[in-house]
Scaffold this motif. Structure first.
Motif, short mmCIF file in Angstrom:
data_model
loop_
_atom_site.label_atom_id
_atom_site.label_comp_id
_atom_site.label_asym_id
_atom_site.label_seq_id
_atom_site.Cartn_x
_atom_site.Cartn_y
_atom_site.Cartn_z
N ALA A 182 0.85 -1.20 0.00
CA ALA A 182 0.00 0.00 0.00
C ALA A 182 0.88 1.24 0.00
CB ALA A 182 -0.93 0.02 1.21
N ASP A 183 0.57 2.19 -0.86
CA ASP A 183 1.19 3.51 -0.80
C ASP A 183 0.11 4.54 -1.12
OD1 ASP A 183 0.82 3.52 -3.51
OD2 ASP A 183 2.93 3.69 -4.05
N LYS A 184 0.48 5.81 -1.15
CA LYS A 184 -0.51 6.85 -1.35
C LYS A 184 -1.16 6.76 -2.72
CE LYS A 184 1.58 10.14 1.86
NZ LYS A 184 2.21 11.49 2.03
N SER A 185 -0.41 6.28 -3.71
CA SER A 185 -0.96 6.19 -5.06
C SER A 185 -1.98 5.06 -5.18
CB SER A 185 0.17 5.97 -6.07
OG SER A 185 1.09 7.04 -6.03
N PHE A 186 -1.64 3.91 -4.61
CA PHE A 186 -2.49 2.74 -4.74
C PHE A 186 -3.53 2.65 -3.63
CE2 PHE A 186 1.01 1.81 -7.39
CZ PHE A 186 0.63 0.83 -8.29
N GLY A 187 -3.20 3.18 -2.47
CA GLY A 187 -4.11 3.09 -1.34
C GLY A 187 -4.05 1.73 -0.68
N PRO A 188 -4.82 1.53 0.40
CA PRO A 188 -4.82 0.25 1.11
C PRO A 188 -5.33 -0.89 0.23
CG PRO A 188 -5.82 1.97 2.44
CD PRO A 188 -5.67 2.53 1.05
N ALA A 189 -4.90 -2.11 0.56
CA ALA A 189 -5.39 -3.28 -0.16
C ALA A 189 -6.79 -3.66 0.29
CB ALA A 189 -4.44 -4.45 0.06
N GLY A 190 -7.20 -3.18 1.44
CA GLY A 190 -8.52 -3.49 1.96
C GLY A 190 -8.78 -2.69 3.23
N TYR A 191 -9.98 -2.86 3.76
CA TYR A 191 -10.39 -2.11 4.96
C TYR A 191 -11.16 -3.02 5.91
CZ TYR A 191 -9.71 2.02 1.97
OH TYR A 191 -9.19 2.97 1.12
N PHE A 192 -11.09 -2.70 7.18
CA PHE A 192 -12.05 -3.25 8.13
C PHE A 192 -13.22 -2.29 8.16
CE2 PHE A 192 -8.25 -5.38 10.02
CZ PHE A 192 -8.72 -6.68 9.91
N ALA A 193 -14.35 -2.72 7.62
CA ALA A 193 -15.51 -1.85 7.50
C ALA A 193 -16.37 -1.96 8.76
CB ALA A 193 -16.34 -2.25 6.29
N LEU A 194 -16.79 -0.81 9.29
CA LEU A 194 -17.59 -0.72 10.50
C LEU A 194 -18.97 -0.19 10.17
CD1 LEU A 194 -15.03 1.15 12.82
CD2 LEU A 194 -15.27 -1.31 12.53
N ASN A 195 -19.98 -0.67 10.88
CA ASN A 195 -21.31 -0.08 10.69
C ASN A 195 -21.58 1.05 11.69
OD1 ASN A 195 -21.52 -1.70 12.96
ND2 ASN A 195 -23.60 -2.37 12.51
N GLN A 196 -20.72 1.19 12.72
CA GLN A 196 -20.91 2.24 13.72
C GLN A 196 -19.67 2.27 14.62
OE1 GLN A 196 -24.36 0.64 15.84
NE2 GLN A 196 -23.03 -0.18 17.42
N ASP A 197 -19.61 3.26 15.49
CA ASP A 197 -18.62 3.25 16.57
C ASP A 197 -19.20 2.47 17.74
OD1 ASP A 197 -16.37 4.77 15.69
OD2 ASP A 197 -17.65 6.55 15.74
N PRO A 198 -18.36 1.86 18.58
CA PRO A 198 -18.89 1.21 19.77
C PRO A 198 -19.39 2.26 20.77
CG PRO A 198 -16.51 1.20 19.83
CD PRO A 198 -16.90 1.76 18.50
N TRP A 199 -20.26 1.86 21.66
CA TRP A 199 -20.72 2.79 22.66
C TRP A 199 -20.99 2.07 23.97
CZ3 TRP A 199 -26.09 2.50 24.03
CH2 TRP A 199 -26.87 1.70 23.18
N LEU A 200 -20.97 2.85 25.01
CA LEU A 200 -21.14 2.37 26.38
C LEU A 200 -22.42 2.96 26.94
CD1 LEU A 200 -20.05 1.09 29.08
CD2 LEU A 200 -18.86 3.26 29.44
N ALA A 201 -23.27 2.12 27.53
CA ALA A 201 -24.55 2.61 28.06
C ALA A 201 -24.79 2.08 29.46
CB ALA A 201 -25.69 2.17 27.14
N ASP A 202 -25.43 2.91 30.26
CA ASP A 202 -25.95 2.53 31.56
C ASP A 202 -27.32 1.89 31.32
OD1 ASP A 202 -27.29 2.45 33.95
OD2 ASP A 202 -26.99 4.55 34.48
N ILE A 203 -27.47 0.61 31.65
CA ILE A 203 -28.72 -0.08 31.35
C ILE A 203 -29.51 -0.42 32.61
CG2 ILE A 203 -27.94 -1.01 29.15
CD1 ILE A 203 -27.35 -3.65 30.53
N GLY A 204 -29.14 0.18 33.74
CA GLY A 204 -29.95 -0.02 34.94
C GLY A 204 -29.10 -0.29 36.17
N SER A 205 -29.73 -0.14 37.33
CA SER A 205 -29.04 -0.35 38.60
C SER A 205 -29.79 -1.35 39.46
CB SER A 205 -28.90 0.97 39.36
OG SER A 205 -28.13 1.90 38.62
N GLN A 206 -29.02 -2.11 40.22
CA GLN A 206 -29.62 -3.09 41.14
C GLN A 206 -28.58 -3.46 42.19
OE1 GLN A 206 -30.95 -6.65 39.22
NE2 GLN A 206 -32.04 -7.42 41.01
N ASN A 207 -29.03 -3.53 43.46
CA ASN A 207 -28.14 -3.92 44.56
C ASN A 207 -26.87 -3.09 44.60
OD1 ASN A 207 -29.97 -5.98 45.22
ND2 ASN A 207 -28.94 -7.44 43.84
#
Length: 285
Positions: free
Chosen positions: A232-257
């Motif tokens: 891979a160089d600037k002219s040719f670019g990467p040979a491939g990509y890891f494609a993502l559908n979103q960024d990961p995220w962290l959520a508070d889903i409730g409290s107990q005890n």
């Protein structure tokens, strides 16, 4: 670690570890952006068609992983406090997905796959040793022959020459933009000295000083370990990509005890080989 508040949720950013081995070879890219890449890939003389994204990426369910943390402060403060750890966790889990995708990707029929050559020698002692003469894997070459390091070097050079033929480019030029990925288990073979020779690693560095050599533990095709040459160089670019559908995220889903239950939602990750002609797989090493 940077984050954006979303109520009791935060989007994890800078989680990808751009310095990681895998993303240095196949960068992350958003699926929606990559869908439009095919039109931007101009055909070159040696390409029949540009490799693009003619169809939607394979469906894969988003992965959700739950864990809990003791309440020390208010819930929103807790989310902020554990965001760095959650990002590290997301990266570790994503790495496993990426390795799985890489293993599947190496079976792509469009990739050039070559096998190491049997050991060649005119040495009379070696010529009478049928096991040494038939040595093909790197371990066999190191164990059975004083020319083992040279034989491993030859395997890599042969792969580089094949890549040069595919790209109609001088191998010496290719080496300035080339990554050699080797299974971690095989790095000792690459760095071993045999007879009076330097190691294959040292000889490669001396011959191709710009060649990047990296170790990936999970590099295999499901049966045998393999090495991977990626250009891979600037002219040719990467040979491939890891494609993502979103960024990961962290959520508070409730409290107990007196504990807050959280959930890290990982993106689906797919390896998309946009230019398989820039890859050579050295199988069964």
């Amino acid at each position: 670690m940077m984050y954006h508040n979303l109520g009791n949720s935060v989007v994890l950013t800078n989680w990808e570890h751009h310095d990681s081995v895998l993303t240095s070879i196949f960068p992350f890219a958003k699926e929606e952006e990559l869908k439009h890449t095919s039109g931007a890939l101009e055909p070159q003389l040696w390409r029949e068609v540009p490799y693009g994204f003619a169809h939607r990426l394979p469906e894969q369910e988003t992965i959700k992983i739950k864990f809990y943390a003791k309440n020390i402060n208010a819930s929103d403060k807790l989310i902020e406090q554990i965001t760095p750890q959650a990002a590290e966790f997301a990266h570790a889990q994503a790495y496993k997905l990426m390795c799985d995708e890489l293993t599947k990707g190496l079976k792509n029929e469009k990739l050039t796959k070559i096998a190491p050559k049997e050991l060649q020698s005119t040495d009379s002692d070696l010529a009478s040793n049928s096991a040494a003469r038939l040595a093909r894997t790197w371990q066999e070459k190191i164990e059975l022959s004083p020319l083992g390091a040279q034989a491993i070097l030859n395997d890599v050079v042969w792969s580089l020459e094949e890549l040069g033929r595919q790209l109609h480019t001088n191998p010496g030029y290719l080496s300035r933009h080339l990554t050699l990925a080797v299974p971690t288990s095989h790095m000792p073979n690459l760095m071993a000295h045999t007879g009076v020779l330097s190691s294959a690693y040292d000889m490669l560095q001396a011959t191709y000083p710009d060649l990047k050599i990296v170790a990936i533990s999970e590099l295999d095709t499901g049966k045998q370990a393999c090495a991977l040459l990626v250009y891979a160089d600037k002219s040719f670019g990467p040979a491939g990509y890891f494609a993502l559908n979103q960024d990961p995220w962290l959520a508070d889903i409730g409290s107990q005890n007196n504990a807050t239950y959280c959930q890290v939602t990982l993106p689906s990750i797919h390896l998309v080989l946009t230019k398989p002609e820039q890859i050579v797989v050295l199988e069964d090493i």
